[in-house]
Each structure stands twice: as structure tokens, then as C-alpha cells.
Scaffold this active site. Structure first.
Site: not given
Length: 296
Positions: A120, A170, A173-174, A177
Site C-alpha cells: 500500500s 491487504k 485493508h482495501n 479503504e
């Protein structure tokens, strides 16, 4: 430490630059010769093929693949026969986490190690550093620690667990986001449609200082509004690259409620006109049961 980088797009090229600044030497390859040539002016060594990239790396080799998720298997199919026992292949893109275990098993049979590294940082990673979420064998991660330390900001990388763990972290995480971006977008839309004549850029700026909703995404919101207050240069067509969908699918399989993340993904579908027919049917039903005419 020596690094081979395959894929010199918006992130790959800057990762090479950051690694070079950190004292590492890089051999680079991309199908776009211009991207390769640009980095040779910044101390990188050019390779015109995967074969040449491997030859120019000293064993044990470390090859970082930074290409779209759909292209990773193709690159690995071509790269694997060129590598030797003890070499390391890293997938730093946004691949589905479930693929990492399969790729690790295939490579392990040949004595090649595999790491999945969720990365990221976007286009700002060159200066800010890249947050790295790493999956794979601990000894390999430890050996490559100087490379991760150069790419990431202080405390900005973590060995999350075995193969797949890096891309799993990840992925979530996205998904988060998506939700955070949607919250900012909806909130500023309420401000824009209020009865007050509000300066949205100024509001974003003041929230950056001491507010509980301050974040790097808010910093970017303030910058976007400062550049173009009405955002007329954007169509509002919002793409999704897969991680949001995978997060929700994984949550469903685990029986975990994620209403905010789901709504954020569906909002992206709406932005692309995928809800237009549903809206038309709602309008038609209002007419059918109540004779309600559409109003402009």
C-alpha cells in the site's frame, strides 16, 4: 541487496527508486522499453527479457513481480523455469489471497521460495514509503528484512503469517479503504447540499487539524477540493479492483457482518450506472400502483 523488479507501472517504478535510494541495486524489466530506459538513468540495470533479468541477478535471486493480478500466473509460468533453488519470487500486487498457497506449493517443489506482499502506498509511496503486509516463510522474510526496511516507512512492514496471510491482510485493508472513502464522499455531499453556503475545501482543511476524522485520506480530500472545488473534471464513475468484493465474499463465508463495507462496494456499482434499471422499475411501480407521474 540485489532486487529484480518485473513491472514498472505507477508503483513498481517508484519502488525501484526507493530501493535504490536505500542502497540496494535493482535489475528491472517491463514490456514497455521506455519505462525500463527511464530507470536506467537512475542507477537501475536494464533487462530486455525475463531471461536477461535472471542472468543479471546473483544467486540467491530475489524477484519482485508488480503486475496486475490477472497477469501474475503468466509471469510465474515464464519466470519459474529460469530460477534456481534458493531463489525467491515475490508477488507484490493485489492478488486474491487464496492463490498464494497454491503458488507457494508449486514453487516449493522446485526449491524456490514464494512471498505474497500486500503493498500500500500508491503514487505517494516513493516519498512516504510503502506499507508492506508480508506472507511466507519466516526465514526468507528475515533474510530480506533490509529490503523491506528500505521500501517501508518506520514500523511500516509486518510479517503477517504463512503464504496468503499478506494478501489476506491487504484485501481487508482495501475493503476498509472503500468504506472510509465512501464515508468522506457521503459526508461532503451532505455539506454540499445544505442550506448554508459552505466552503468544502476549508472544511476539509480544518478537519485535518485535531479532528477525530483526520487521516491521510482526508488530506487527499482537502487537496482534491483545493485543486477543483466542484470536481467537475471527474465523471463520478468509480471502479473497483477486486479486493472489496473479495473482502465481502470472505466475510459471508465466515458469517461476519460487514454492512458498511458492503454498502461502499454497492455504491461503486451505482456510480457506474448499474442501478439505473432498478430505479426505472421503482418509478414504473409507483405509477402502476398509484398513478404517480415522474417528476423532474
Amino acid at each position: 541487496m540485489q532486487l529484480g523488479m518485473i513491472g514498472l507501472g505507477r508503483m513498481g517504478a517508484n519502488m525501484v527508486r526507493r530501493a535504490t535510494r536505500g542502497g540496494h541495486t535493482c535489475v528491472v524489466y517491463d514490456r514497455d522499453a521506455a519505462a525500463v530506459n527511464a530507470l536506467t538513468k537512475e542507477k537501475a540495470t536494464a533487462a530486455t527479457s525475463l531471461e536477461q533479468l535472471v542472468v543479471k541477478l546473483a544467486p540467491p535471486r530475489t524477484v519482485w513481480i508488480m503486475v496486475p493480478a490477472a497477469a501474475v500466473d503468466g509471469v510465474l509460468d515464464e519466470l519459474t523455469p529460469l530460477l534456481a533453488k534458493g531463489d525467491v519470487a515475490i508477488d507484490g500486487g493485489n492478488s486474491f489471497y487464496g492463490y498464494a498457497a497454491r503458488r507457494a506449493q508449486v514453487l516449493e517443489k522446485k526449491g524456490i521460495q514464494f512471498l505474497d506482499v500486500g503493498t500500500s502506498g500508491g503514487v505517494h509511496g516513493l516519498e512516504r514509503g510503502y506499507c508492506l503486509m508480508i506472507g511466507g516463510p519466516a526465514p526468507v522474510v528475515k533474510r530480506l528484512d533490509p529490503l523491506f526496511k528500505a521500501l517501508a516507512p518506520a514500523d511500516g512492514y509486518l510479517h503477517c503469517g504463512p503464504a496468503g496471510a499478506g494478501h489476506f491482510v491487504k484485501m481487508v485493508h482495501n475493503g476498509i479503504e472503500y468504506g472510509m472513502m465512501a464515508a468522506y464522499a457521503e459526508g461532503f455531499n451532505v455539506l454540499r447540499h445544505s442550506k448554508y453556503s459552505l466552503n468544502l475545501g476549508a472544511i476539509a482543511e480544518v478537519w485535518r487539524h485535531g479532528s477525530v476524522v483526520s487521516s491521510w485520506l482526508l488530506d487527499l480530500t482537502a487537496r482534491a477540493l483545493a485543486r477543483q472545488a466542484d470536481l467537475s473534471g471527474f465523471s463520478g464513475h468509480v471502479a473497483d479492483s477486486g479486493e472489496g468484493r473479495w473482502t465481502i465474499q470472505t466475510a459471508i463465508e465466515a458469517g461476519v457482518p460487514v454492512p458498511v463495507l458492503s454498502a461502499a462496494l454497492y455504491e461503486r456499482f451505482t456510480s457506474r450506472g448499474e442501478g439505473d434499471f432498478a430505479a426505472k422499475l421503482l418509478s414504473a411501480l409507483r405509477f402502476e400502483f398509484g398513478g404517480h407521474e415522474e417528476k423532474a
